[in-house]
Design an enzyme around this catalytic site. Sequence first.
Site, PDB file in Angstrom:
ATOM      1  N   HIS A 139      74.664  30.783  16.479  1.00 56.33           N
ATOM      2  CA  HIS A 139      74.561  32.240  16.375  1.00 56.33           C
ATOM      3  C   HIS A 139      74.995  32.653  14.970  1.00 56.33           C
ATOM      4  O   HIS A 139      75.441  31.824  14.172  1.00 56.33           O
ATOM      5  CB  HIS A 139      75.403  32.926  17.454  1.00 56.33           C
TER       6      HIS A 139
ATOM      7  N   HIS B 158      77.420  34.872  13.815  1.00 56.00           N
ATOM      8  CA  HIS B 158      78.743  35.296  13.392  1.00 56.00           C
ATOM      9  C   HIS B 158      79.121  34.470  12.162  1.00 56.00           C
ATOM     10  O   HIS B 158      78.755  33.287  12.050  1.00 56.00           O
ATOM     11  CB  HIS B 158      79.773  35.099  14.506  1.00 56.00           C
TER      12      HIS B 158
ATOM     13  N   ASP C 205      81.638  32.872  10.866  1.00 56.21           N
ATOM     14  CA  ASP C 205      82.312  31.579  10.865  1.00 56.21           C
ATOM     15  C   ASP C 205      81.391  30.439  11.273  1.00 56.21           C
ATOM     16  O   ASP C 205      81.780  29.268  11.206  1.00 56.21           O
ATOM     17  CB  ASP C 205      83.560  31.604  11.762  1.00 56.21           C
ATOM     18  N   HIS C 206      80.157  30.757  11.656  1.00 61.38           N
ATOM     19  CA  HIS C 206      79.196  29.733  12.061  1.00 61.38           C
ATOM     20  C   HIS C 206      78.008  29.617  11.108  1.00 61.38           C
ATOM     21  O   HIS C 206      77.115  28.807  11.347  1.00 61.38           O
ATOM     22  CB  HIS C 206      78.692  30.024  13.475  1.00 61.38           C
TER      23      HIS C 206
ATOM     24  N   ASP D 199      80.340  29.176  20.813  1.00 69.44           N
ATOM     25  CA  ASP D 199      80.869  30.445  21.321  1.00 69.44           C
ATOM     26  C   ASP D 199      80.173  30.924  22.601  1.00 69.44           C
ATOM     27  O   ASP D 199      78.999  31.305  22.590  1.00 69.44           O
ATOM     28  CB  ASP D 199      80.751  31.511  20.246  1.00 69.44           C
TER      29      ASP D 199
ATOM     30  N   HIS E 194      87.227  24.707  17.526  1.00 72.99           N
ATOM     31  CA  HIS E 194      87.087  26.167  17.387  1.00 72.99           C
ATOM     32  C   HIS E 194      88.342  26.863  17.909  1.00 72.99           C
ATOM     33  O   HIS E 194      88.301  27.648  18.852  1.00 72.99           O
ATOM     34  CB  HIS E 194      85.829  26.642  18.141  1.00 72.99           C
TER      35      HIS E 194
END
Length: 307
Positions: A63, A65, A67-68, A208, A266
Amino acid sequence: MSQHQFFALGTASQVPTKTRNHNGYFLKWGKEGFLFDPGEGTQRQMLYAGVSAKDITKILITHFHGDHCLGLPGVLQRISLDKVPHPVKVYFPASGLQYFNNLQHASIYYNTATIEICPIAEAGIIYQNEQLTISAAPLDHTVESWGYRIQDVDTHTLLADKLQAFGIRGALTKQLLAEGQISIGDQLVSLADVSVLKPGQSFAFVMDTRYCANAVKLAQEVDTLVAESTFLNVHTAEAQAHGHLTAAQAARIAQEAQAKRLILTHFSQRYADQGNFVGEAQPIFPEVVAVKDGDSLDLTRPRQVVV
C-alpha cells in the site's frame, strides 16, 4: 546467498527509530529477487545487507503509506544508475497509480531501466511462469492494502528402482516428465507410479492489516509467513482502530493457516525491543521469530531424503 533467503532491511512502522529503519524486505528466491515495501532508506540498507540493485527482479508494494514506499524513488533510480540489464516488474494496488507515478518521477534522473508497471485490481494470480506463481489478495487496513504469496510449483523426485522396473530410461524419462504419463507396452505408467511428490516451497507477506480471512488464506500451509505485528496485547484496541495486528493476532493467523514458520516485523516506535512480541506470539504459535534490522534468515527447505 542461499537459494531462499530473507533479509530484514528495515523493521519500523510509521517512523524510523535509532535502531530501526523504515520498512524494507528482500527475498532471494531461486533466480528471482523480490523487494517488498521499500520505505525511506532502503537503498542504504541494501548496501549493509549485501543486496545489489541487480538482484531485484520484482518490487511488491502492499500500500502507499509512506513507511512502505518512500524508498521507491531511490531504488528505481539506483536500478537505472547500475544499468540493471533485466526488466523489473513493480506490483502495487491499482488505486495508487498516481502515487506510484509521483514516486517514479520524484526527481530528475537519467532513466535507463526497463520498469514494467503492474497495478493490481483483482485477487488471484498476478504472475506465473514454469517455476512459480505470485498471488495477491486484499487485506483490511485503513487504506487499500494487499498481501502476497509466492508459491513454487510442485516437483517430482524420480525413483531409480521404479523406473528400472518399468524399463523407463533416456528419452522415455523426459517424455514422462513432460506429459505426466506414458505407455509401456500395453501398460499406462503415470509419474506418480515412479516418483515421490515434492511440494513447492512457499512464502506469504502480510503487512498492514487487521485480522482477516484473506490473511489466513494467503498463509495457508505456507512454509514462511512474514507478518506485521505493530502492537502488543495491551494496545489491542489501538491496533484495531489503526488497522494493524498485535503479535498474538499474527500468531493466530499462522496457527489457523497451519503455517510452518512465522516472522514478525513492523514494530511501533513505542516498544524498545522485540522480546515481548515473541513472548506473546509463542504460546499460540511456537515457530516464531521477531527480526531486527540486518537479520537474514535462510528459508531453504531441507533436502528431501528418499528411502
